[in-house]
Design a protein around this motif. Structure first.
Motif, PDB file in Angstrom:
ATOM      1  N   TYR A  90       0.859  -1.239   0.151  1.00  7.95           N
ATOM      2  CA  TYR A  90       0.038  -0.121   0.009  1.00  7.95           C
ATOM      3  C   TYR A  90       0.922   1.299  -0.047  1.00  7.95           C
ATOM      4  CZ  TYR A  90      -3.201  -3.531   1.570  1.00  7.95           C
ATOM      5  OH  TYR A  90      -4.180  -4.728   1.814  1.00  7.95           O
ATOM      6  N   PHE A  91       0.262   2.252  -0.476  1.00  9.19           N
ATOM      7  CA  PHE A  91       1.017   3.589  -0.336  1.00  9.19           C
ATOM      8  C   PHE A  91       0.432   4.359   0.571  1.00  9.19           C
ATOM      9  CE2 PHE A  91       2.124   2.080  -4.539  1.00  9.19           C
ATOM     10  CZ  PHE A  91       3.087   2.707  -5.128  1.00  9.19           C
ATOM     11  N   ALA A 298      14.352   7.810 -26.307  1.00 10.48           N
ATOM     12  CA  ALA A 298      14.565   6.367 -25.924  1.00 10.48           C
ATOM     13  C   ALA A 298      13.350   5.309 -26.236  1.00 10.48           C
ATOM     14  CB  ALA A 298      15.041   6.129 -24.510  1.00 10.48           C
ATOM     15  N   ASP A 299      13.857   4.121 -26.524  1.00 13.97           N
ATOM     16  CA  ASP A 299      12.738   3.223 -26.654  1.00 13.97           C
ATOM     17  C   ASP A 299      12.692   2.246 -25.452  1.00 13.97           C
ATOM     18  OD1 ASP A 299      14.914   1.713 -26.970  1.00 13.97           O
ATOM     19  OD2 ASP A 299      14.634   1.078 -28.949  1.00 13.97           O
ATOM     20  N   VAL A 300      11.941   1.151 -25.434  1.00 16.03           N
ATOM     21  CA  VAL A 300      11.674   0.554 -24.171  1.00 16.03           C
ATOM     22  C   VAL A 300      12.924  -0.159 -23.825  1.00 16.03           C
ATOM     23  CG1 VAL A 300      10.517  -1.590 -23.469  1.00 16.03           C
ATOM     24  CG2 VAL A 300       9.409  -0.229 -25.001  1.00 16.03           C
ATOM     25  N   SER A 301      14.042  -0.573 -24.830  1.00 18.50           N
ATOM     26  CA  SER A 301      15.286  -1.292 -24.129  1.00 18.50           C
ATOM     27  C   SER A 301      16.116   0.038 -23.673  1.00 18.50           C
ATOM     28  CB  SER A 301      16.054  -1.777 -25.361  1.00 18.50           C
ATOM     29  OG  SER A 301      16.246  -0.731 -26.435  1.00 18.50           O
ATOM     30  N   GLN A 302      15.955   0.973 -23.745  1.00 17.81           N
ATOM     31  CA  GLN A 302      16.970   2.251 -23.127  1.00 17.81           C
ATOM     32  C   GLN A 302      16.060   2.907 -22.162  1.00 17.81           C
ATOM     33  OE1 GLN A 302      17.125   3.967 -26.707  1.00 17.81           O
ATOM     34  NE2 GLN A 302      18.668   2.536 -27.512  1.00 17.81           N
ATOM     35  N   ARG A 303      14.998   2.181 -21.261  1.00 19.86           N
ATOM     36  CA  ARG A 303      14.595   2.882 -20.039  1.00 19.86           C
ATOM     37  C   ARG A 303      15.522   3.173 -19.039  1.00 19.86           C
ATOM     38  NH1 ARG A 303       8.331   0.689 -19.080  1.00 19.86           N
ATOM     39  NH2 ARG A 303       7.390   1.632 -21.182  1.00 19.86           N
ATOM     40  N   THR A 304      15.483   4.255 -18.398  1.00 22.03           N
ATOM     41  CA  THR A 304      16.243   4.637 -17.513  1.00 22.03           C
ATOM     42  C   THR A 304      15.656   4.630 -15.952  1.00 22.03           C
ATOM     43  OG1 THR A 304      15.891   6.924 -17.367  1.00 22.03           O
ATOM     44  CG2 THR A 304      17.857   6.060 -18.828  1.00 22.03           C
ATOM     45  N   ILE A 305      16.095   4.605 -14.950  1.00 20.51           N
ATOM     46  CA  ILE A 305      15.349   4.295 -13.590  1.00 20.51           C
ATOM     47  C   ILE A 305      14.224   5.370 -13.667  1.00 20.51           C
ATOM     48  CG2 ILE A 305      15.412   4.928 -11.053  1.00 20.51           C
ATOM     49  CD1 ILE A 305      18.561   3.569 -11.311  1.00 20.51           C
ATOM     50  N   PRO A 306      14.260   6.804 -13.805  1.00 22.90           N
ATOM     51  CA  PRO A 306      13.116   7.709 -13.744  1.00 22.90           C
ATOM     52  C   PRO A 306      12.097   7.268 -14.795  1.00 22.90           C
ATOM     53  CG  PRO A 306      15.148   9.123 -13.604  1.00 22.90           C
ATOM     54  CD  PRO A 306      15.710   7.281 -13.914  1.00 22.90           C
ATOM     55  N   ARG A 307      12.564   6.759 -16.045  1.00 20.74           N
ATOM     56  CA  ARG A 307      11.504   6.473 -17.039  1.00 20.74           C
ATOM     57  C   ARG A 307      10.842   5.093 -16.479  1.00 20.74           C
ATOM     58  NH1 ARG A 307       7.741   5.725 -19.496  1.00 20.74           N
ATOM     59  NH2 ARG A 307       7.470   5.947 -21.890  1.00 20.74           N
ATOM     60  N   LEU A 313       4.321   3.857 -12.384  1.00 21.42           N
ATOM     61  CA  LEU A 313       3.258   4.635 -11.875  1.00 21.42           C
ATOM     62  C   LEU A 313       1.896   4.695 -12.506  1.00 21.42           C
ATOM     63  CD1 LEU A 313       4.972   8.089 -10.423  1.00 21.42           C
ATOM     64  CD2 LEU A 313       4.243   6.104  -8.938  1.00 21.42           C
ATOM     65  N   ARG A 314       2.183   4.581 -13.870  1.00 18.83           N
ATOM     66  CA  ARG A 314       1.082   4.351 -14.827  1.00 18.83           C
ATOM     67  C   ARG A 314       0.612   3.149 -15.068  1.00 18.83           C
ATOM     68  NH1 ARG A 314       2.215   7.720 -20.108  1.00 18.83           N
ATOM     69  NH2 ARG A 314      -0.181   6.913 -20.308  1.00 18.83           N
ATOM     70  N   GLU A 315       1.432   2.134 -14.954  1.00 24.29           N
ATOM     71  CA  GLU A 315       1.031   0.792 -15.569  1.00 24.29           C
ATOM     72  C   GLU A 315       1.093  -0.381 -14.345  1.00 24.29           C
ATOM     73  OE1 GLU A 315       4.280   0.100 -18.200  1.00 24.29           O
ATOM     74  OE2 GLU A 315       3.548   1.784 -19.577  1.00 24.29           O
ATOM     75  N   GLN A 316       1.862  -0.243 -13.216  1.00 27.95           N
ATOM     76  CA  GLN A 316       2.047  -1.376 -12.364  1.00 27.95           C
ATOM     77  C   GLN A 316       2.470  -0.778 -11.036  1.00 27.95           C
ATOM     78  OE1 GLN A 316       4.894  -4.337 -13.294  1.00 27.95           O
ATOM     79  NE2 GLN A 316       4.175  -5.690 -11.328  1.00 27.95           N
ATOM     80  N   ILE A 317       1.533  -0.221 -10.256  1.00 25.79           N
ATOM     81  CA  ILE A 317       1.787   0.355  -9.057  1.00 25.79           C
ATOM     82  C   ILE A 317       2.121  -0.518  -8.115  1.00 25.79           C
ATOM     83  CG2 ILE A 317       0.659   1.704  -7.122  1.00 25.79           C
ATOM     84  CD1 ILE A 317      -1.291   2.934  -9.208  1.00 25.79           C
ATOM     85  N   SER A 318       3.358  -0.381  -7.730  1.00 26.09           N
ATOM     86  CA  SER A 318       4.160  -1.151  -6.609  1.00 26.09           C
ATOM     87  C   SER A 318       4.907  -0.352  -5.687  1.00 26.09           C
ATOM     88  CB  SER A 318       5.059  -2.147  -7.248  1.00 26.09           C
ATOM     89  OG  SER A 318       5.708  -2.728  -6.068  1.00 26.09           O
ATOM     90  N   PRO A 319       4.821  -0.713  -4.314  1.00 23.80           N
ATOM     91  CA  PRO A 319       5.874   0.207  -3.376  1.00 23.80           C
ATOM     92  C   PRO A 319       7.316  -0.025  -3.785  1.00 23.80           C
ATOM     93  CG  PRO A 319       4.061  -0.976  -2.218  1.00 23.80           C
ATOM     94  CD  PRO A 319       4.010  -1.389  -3.666  1.00 23.80           C
TER      95      PRO A 319
END
Length: 355
Positions: A90-91, A298-307, A313-319
């Motif tokens: 939970y948040f 960037a594309d999916v393979s170049q995602r960074t930590i902030p990305r 936060l938009r697709e899979q909310i997890s603590p």
């Protein structure tokens, strides 16, 4: 006020976290430095006997204002850090966290980043294999640090050269060139990222061998984009270091027969090194925190930590996101501490502060 915020456990947790973060974050930030060290100074310093009532009111008003600013700046971190240790997905603060129940706290979200201590599919215990099996976050960590390190190197070299050139009194149009070079700090980031997207995607298409489709969705393009955002920090810190530089040392070195490279490495660089490292640290933090340019470039393979956090936060909310944010906060504190120590060392080298 609700009973949630009246709970003694919550207040104790909030107070302990505030004291810890207040002490650590204040080392790096100017506002935090003034608040943490300025408040006790002004609070303990007695006003002169001739101080009027208005002077006393102004003193305590200043203390109250600094305290409010500090609470405003630190409150988001106060919420993130304890929530990252929540045993529940939970948040929000659970009843067990309010009462400081040990069972309500867990490292499960930090373990979820690296999956250390968990069981492999074959039933064996492993740390390294589990860590690298969590491909989503590990890829983001790898991309972030690779881009941050490479862009920091490029930004430090280019920014130092630019600062050295702009520090020369005979440099024409210094103000205009300086304003142009530090414009990425001033122009809204979404505009800068849009310009990078069209420049690296359309203008650079077919220019470099092996990059016929441009530099968008490539590590080279992301490195150059992050370096562009980090160069202004290097220019500002190195220029500030050069402001107290005695140019007669260069003439003395040349008079003794030293060439340009020897003069730079033996005379100039040791004195501007604190500014170079400070600028490099700021460029590193900027790259590590950048998300807008990554969304464009960037594309999916170049995602960074902030990305990845933004996508989470938009697709899979997890603590797990809170755990990653806490780790980044600790890293920022450590880097800003190093910046502050380097700033003090630079002042001592230039004789601006006692040794």
């Amino acid at each position: 006020m609700s009973d949630t915020f009246k709970a003694p456990g919550f207040l104790a947790l909030l107070g302990a976290t505030a004291l810890f973060l207040a002490f650590t974050q204040s080392i790096g930030g100017t506002i935090g430095f003034l608040i943490i060290f300025g408040i006790p100074y002004f609070a303990m310093k007695e006003l002169p006997p001739y101080a009027t009532t208005l002077d006393k009111v102004g003193k305590y008003a200043f203390l109250a204002l600094c305290t409010l600013i500090f609470i405003f700046l630190i409150m988001p971190i106060l919420i993130i850090v304890p929530l990252s240790f929540n045993a529940e997905p939970y948040f929000s603060f659970t009843e067990g966290m309010m009462t400081l129940d040990p069972a309500a706290y867990s490292l499960r979200w930090y373990q979820d980043i690296f999956r250390f201590g968990m069981t492999n599919p074959d039933g064996t215990e492993g740390w390294w294999s589990d860590m690298w099996n969590n491909a989503t976050w590990i890829r983001a960590v790898r991309n972030s640090f690779f881009l941050a390190i490479m862009s920091t190197i490029v930004a430090t070299v280019l920014g130092t050269l630019a600062a050295l050139g702009l520090s020369r009194p005979e440099m024409p149009f210094r103000s205009a060139i300086t304003s142009l070079l530090i414009s990425p700090m001033i122009v809204p980031l979404v505009i800068t990222a849009t310009g990078m997207f069209f420049f690296y995607g359309l203008t650079m298409k077919g220019v470099l061998p092996g990059y016929e489709n441009g530099l968008v969705n490539t590590y080279l393009g992301l490195t150059l984009a992050h370096a562009t955002l980090g160069v202004p920090f290097v220019i500002i810190t190195v220029t500030a270091t050069l402001s107290g530089f005695d140019r007669s040392l260069i003439r003395a070195s040349q008079g003794l027969g030293a060439n340009g490279w020897t003069t730079f490495t033996k005379v100039i660089m040791p004195l501007i090194l604190p500014g170079m490292i400070s600028g490099a640290l700021f460029a590193f933090i900027t790259s590590l925190d950048e998300v807008v340019a990554v969304i464009f470039m960037a594309d999916v393979s170049q995602r960074t930590i902030p990305r990845q956090m933004f996508s989470g936060l938009r697709e899979q909310i997890s603590p797990t996101i809170l755990a990653v944010a806490t780790i980044l906060v600790c890293m920022s504190i450590a880097l800003l501490t190093a910046v502050e120590l380097l700033r003090r060392r630079g002042e001592r080298l230039r004789g601006l502060s006692p040794g």
